[in-house]
Design an enzyme around this catalytic site. Structure first.
Site, mmCIF file in Angstrom:
data_model
loop_
_atom_site.group_PDB
_atom_site.id
_atom_site.type_symbol
_atom_site.label_atom_id
_atom_site.label_comp_id
_atom_site.label_asym_id
_atom_site.label_seq_id
_atom_site.Cartn_x
_atom_site.Cartn_y
_atom_site.Cartn_z
ATOM 1 N N CYS A 114 16.694 84.700 114.872
ATOM 2 C CA CYS A 114 17.450 85.700 115.619
ATOM 3 C C CYS A 114 18.164 85.061 116.812
ATOM 4 O O CYS A 114 17.534 84.380 117.631
ATOM 5 C CB CYS A 114 16.521 86.804 116.109
ATOM 6 S SG CYS A 114 17.385 88.133 116.982
ATOM 7 N N ASN A 216 21.034 81.145 103.169
ATOM 8 C CA ASN A 216 21.512 82.376 103.786
ATOM 9 C C ASN A 216 22.805 82.074 104.541
ATOM 10 O O ASN A 216 22.927 81.040 105.180
ATOM 11 C CB ASN A 216 20.432 82.920 104.738
ATOM 12 C CG ASN A 216 20.851 84.158 105.507
ATOM 13 O OD1 ASN A 216 20.621 84.266 106.696
ATOM 14 N ND2 ASN A 216 21.473 85.103 104.845
#
Length: 384
Positions: A114, A216
């Site tokens: 994050c 990703n």
């Protein structure tokens, strides 16, 4: 035409769980709650792995009411997958043991990716792997506390181009018993801007051949997913922003990995409108209050309508609805016979980049010194 890819060379296994096709829904704050996971899982036919939104370990240990709701899984969700965020090894260990002892999940993923300031300023998320000893301590506590539950981790390349951490973090993960690693091919400084570095995913796969590596970043279509596997050799893909307002992308992904590349969804606006109403309905049932469910759904409206010929006034009206009747009525005024628009398969969601990463004072002085990191660094709320 590119060479079709029906599946990676071997099955993706995460502990005792076989994930085939090797497709994972990325945890997204305020998005990947139980209703959205239900939609994505329905479109996939139950195939793949669908991870909860981020759960903070402190809030879990303290049994925060919102957090306890977020870790509730539908009876049809198998395996149950939770993503945890934590900075303090002891708190992470307590949270993981709680999950294991109370049988609350079948898979635990740890968030080291994050990039948002409220997380990195505490030394968490994508800032944390820079502190190698701290990362090792957290992974050790998590794997030890999890017992038979597999522990995976999701991370970024590093803090910025001058502080790249993913190769060191990958080796530490292998040494501490992590079952698989997902790499977002961007640094924290990039946030969601620019282009994901798929070469980094390939390098990580070469660096940690012992465990699966998932790629990703910039998967906007099923063909993107196949291309990532083909170009990087990764064992599977993690899909985030590409499915915003498009849960049927998981139907496309299953078809593509099974060699049915012609079975790609191109829903009409009428079909999309029906999915929007169902999504809002599921949110209301989950929250236990229809108006609150519709209000929570508002953030999804622009994503669902991307590319369709819908006027700005109507878009604004739909984005402030507060009941299912109002939402359905507004949608029924649209030209619902519109086919799937050209260009709607492209990027969606946040695209900001080149941001300064907010870090604790002196964080970059020593990649090993963990002084100053304590339970006080833990966030007290879940969901990002």
């Amino acid at each position: 035409m590119p060479t079709p890819v029906t599946a990676p060379a071997s099955l993706l296994r995460i502990g005792p769980h076989t994930v085939q096709p090797p497709v994972v829904l990325a945890p997204m704050a305020g998005i990947t709650n139980a209703p959205f996971r239900t939609l994505c899982r329905e479109f996939s036919g139950g195939k793949g792995l669908f991870v909860s939104e981020m759960i903070t370990t402190r809030a879990l240990v303290e049994r925060n009411e919102k957090t306890m709701q977020l870790i509730h899984f539908d009876a049809t969700e198998k395996p149950r997958s939770i993503q945890l965020y934590g900075v303090d090894p002891a708190t992470v260990g307590k949270a993981v043991r709680m999950i294991a002892e109370e049988d609350r999940a079948d898979h635990i993923d740890l968030n080291f990716g994050c990039p948002v300031p409220k997380v990195t300023r505490k030394g968490g998320g994508s800032a944390l792997p820079y502190k190698r000893h701290l990362l090792r301590a957290i992974l050790r506590e998590a794997v030890s506390g999890a017992g038979d539950i597999p522990v995976t981790m999701k991370m970024r390349k590093g803090i910025d181009d001058d502080h790249i951490t993913y190769l060191d973090a990958g080796r530490i993960a292998v040494e501490e018993g992590v079952t698989a690693i997902a790499l977002h091919g961007r640094t924290a400084a990039q946030h969601y801007g620019g282009t994901a570095d798929w070469d980094a995913i390939a390098r990580l796969k070469e660096h940690v051949p012992e465990i699966p590596v998932l790629g990703n970043g910039d998967i906007w279509s099923a063909e993107d997913a196949l291309r990532m596997v083909r170009e990087t050799g990764c064992d599977g893909v993690v899909v985030g922003r590409g499915c915003l307002g498009r849960p049927w992308l998981f139907s496309d992904l299953v078809a593509a990995f099974e060699g049915r590349t012609e079975d790609i969804a191109r829903p009409s606006l009428r079909e999309v409108a029906d999915i929007m109403v169902r999504h809002a309905t599921l949110l209301g049932e989950w929250i236990g209050d229809e108006p609150r469910g519709v209000i929570d759904f508002r953030k999804h409206v622009a994503w669902y309508l991307k590319g369709f010929a819908v006027g700005s006034d109507m878009r604004k009206r739909l984005a402030i609805t507060s009941s299912l009747e109002e939402l359905r009525s507004g949608l029924d005024e649209l030209d619902l016979d519109q086919g799937w628009p050209l260009g709607a398969d492209g990027p969606r969601g946040r695209t900001s980049g080149n941001n300064r990463v907010v870090l604790p004072e002196g964080w970059l002085k020593d990649p090993y010194d963990c002084a100053g990191v304590s339970e006080d660094a833990e966030l007290d709320t879940s969901g990002g």
